[in-house]
Design a protein around this motif. Structure first.
Motif, PDB file in Angstrom:
ATOM      1  N   ASN A  11       0.765  -1.274  -0.100  1.00  0.00           N
ATOM      2  CA  ASN A  11       0.295  -0.071   0.725  1.00  0.00           C
ATOM      3  C   ASN A  11       0.483   0.899   0.108  1.00  0.00           C
ATOM      4  O   ASN A  11       0.167   1.912  -0.589  1.00  0.00           O
ATOM      5  CB  ASN A  11      -0.964  -0.098   1.127  1.00  0.00           C
ATOM      6  N   HIS A  38       1.890   1.868  -3.452  1.00  0.00           N
ATOM      7  CA  HIS A  38       0.215   2.386  -3.962  1.00  0.00           C
ATOM      8  C   HIS A  38       0.518   3.595  -3.896  1.00  0.00           C
ATOM      9  O   HIS A  38       0.339   4.934  -5.136  1.00  0.00           O
ATOM     10  CB  HIS A  38      -0.722   1.331  -3.904  1.00  0.00           C
ATOM     11  N   ARG A  53       0.530   6.960  -6.759  1.00  0.00           N
ATOM     12  CA  ARG A  53      -0.540   7.903  -7.274  1.00  0.00           C
ATOM     13  C   ARG A  53       0.086   8.961  -6.431  1.00  0.00           C
ATOM     14  O   ARG A  53      -0.545   9.983  -7.226  1.00  0.00           O
ATOM     15  CB  ARG A  53      -1.559   7.182  -6.219  1.00  0.00           C
TER      16      ARG A  53
END
Length: 487
Positions: free
Chosen positions: A144, A147, A151
């Motif tokens: 995460n 991720h 982003r």
């Protein structure tokens, strides 16, 4: 790896033919360690154009170096630093005249000589690392975080990561701190009362620079975080050290007058003592009587896996005299280096201006990545995972300490990630730590936390954040054996 052509140049005072000077230039680069074995040299054409000589001159220089085993040639690939090239000498080569400056006179101020701990960079290779401030990578949510980083690197967020905020911060990160982090500590603050810092250390430095002068007095706990003591020494202020007890900083032992009081009430560093509510109110009353400010370092409040954390001093403050220091580096990972200051607008305004003159602001990419990691709920999941793991490790640690008869000097009431230990008075834990390192055990001697020229040397800190539970008992056994040998 290819060596950039613009790293080569011929000095104007060189002697000999161009070919000999090129050979000497490359040979000196190898002998100095600047050019490494296996690295590819620029093509003869590009180096010749860069130096303004004929290509044949460079080709002949390369050929002579190859004959001397400095270089090796590969078909259709070019010339490389040979694997058989001479090894650089162990001593560093120095240009002539470099040491003509008398640095004992040239240095206006000195910042060395502090109590920075000696920790090996390869600490994770040791089987028993009881080191505070390091984390177990197996607990981190790598997927995460990656991720969120991707982003933040996207086109939509390009402005957030690439812009020069000058003296401002990422609004998404400030919003999360304002609406989620601070309310958990009972603190209400506006965005212009918050400043993002490069970790808690940077926050403490900014605070000391803004509030302290050579005529003002700072109160510190004894023992206390050694990095804070170094900061105060550099600020040249007067320092008063107040011994802590099992309940933290005693307000009745404060000097008659203090300008700034530095304290760690929720989780005293390094004893882990928690200041009870009555003492917190007494400390605020004492500060009000002497018109002093309080700097509250609220590190590790998230690691409250045994009981809910006590209310922060800042949440009890009605005079605006408490400046709050928080950090994400302890709870996410140490290398993140993101913290924050919360205080009255006049103070934050000056701290913001000082930060802008030193580093402007923490990198926008890290701020935006952290903002996504926090706001998408990954941070709360990480804290829950770490709390469960730390609770188990602490249980194993306390059982091992009891089994091997080691003395606990302080443990966190609410949790935390370390235990403060005490050896017999005649034991030097610095020497014990050196001996244990050879057995694969890393501990933190406690002398650096104490104020004064002759600090007690029989204290040490054991952290369980960086060691798997299956290795704790064996590591504690080695510590107990080393102490028994000393005794």
């Amino acid at each position: 790896m290819a060596i950039p052509v613009d790293t080569f140049f011929l000095g104007p005072d060189g002697e000999g033919t161009l070919q000999a000077r090129i050979q000497q230039m490359i040979a000196e680069g190898i002998l100095s360690g600047r050019l490494k074995k296996g690295e590819r040299l620029p093509s003869s054409r590009s180096l010749a154009a860069h130096l303004g000589v004929s290509r044949m001159t460079v080709t002949l220089a390369y050929a002579d170096l190859q004959a001397s085993d400095y270089l090796s040639a590969r078909d259709r690939s070019g010339y490389y630093i040979s694997a058989n090239a001479p090894e650089p000498p162990r001593f560093a080569s120095r240009p002539a005249g470099e040491d003509r400056i008398d640095w004992s006179r040239a240095l206006g101020r000195r910042f060395t000589g502090g109590a920075t701990p000696d920790r090996p960079l390869n600490w994770a290779d040791y089987p028993y690392p009881f080191l505070y401030g390091q984390t177990d990578p197996k607990l981190f949510d790598h997927a995460n975080w990656r991720h969120c980083a991707l982003r933040a690197l996207g086109t939509r967020d390009f402005h957030a990561q690439a812009t020069d905020y000058y003296d401002q911060d990422d609004p998404k990160l400030i919003e999360f701190i304002t609406r989620h982090t601070l309310p958990r500590r009972g603190i209400l603050a506006e965005p212009d009362e918050i400043l993002v810092t490069m970790g808690a250390q940077n926050a403490l430095w900014l605070t000391a620079q803004v509030l302290l002068t050579q005529r003002r007095t700072a109160v510190v706990e004894d023992p206390c975080y050694h990095g804070l003591r170094d900061i105060l020494t550099q600020s040249r202020c007067h320092t008063a050290a107040v011994p802590v007890d099992a309940r933290g900083l005693p307000p009745d032992l404060l000097p008659d007058h203090a300008d700034v009081i530095f304290t760690t009430p929720s989780h005293q560093c390094p004893t882990n003592a928690t200041m009870p509510m009555a003492r917190r109110r007494a400390l605020l009353a004492s500060a009000r009587d002497m018109d002093a400010l309080i700097v509250e370092d609220d590190y590790e409040f998230e690691m409250a896996f045994l009981n809910a954390p006590s209310p922060s001093l800042k949440s009890l403050d009605r005079d605006g005299r408490v400046i709050y220091v928080g950090s994400f580096s302890k709870s996410i990972f140490p290398g993140l280096r993101l913290g924050y200051l919360v205080g009255p607008r006049p103070f934050i305004r000056e701290a913001r201006a000082l930060r802008a003159s030193v580093l402007r602001h923490p990198p926008g990419l890290m701020q935006r990545t952290a903002a996504y990691f926090l706001s998408l709920g990954h941070y709360d999941s990480l804290i829950r995972r770490m709390s469960r793991a730390y609770a188990e490790r602490r249980r194993v640690m306390e059982a091992a300490l009891a089994q091997h008869g080691l003395t606990v000097a302080g443990r966190g009431v609410h949790g935390g990630s370390s235990i403060w230990m005490r050896a017999p008075e005649d034991v030097d834990m610095g020497a014990v730590a050196d001996a244990l390192r050879g057995q694969g055990v890393l501990i933190e001697p406690g002398a650096s936390f104490f104020h004064g020229a002759a600090p007690p040397r029989n204290y040490y800190r054991l952290a369980y954040s960086s060691i798997p539970p299956g290795r704790i008992n064996a590591g504690i056994a080695l510590i107990a054996a080393a102490l028994q040998e000393c005794g």
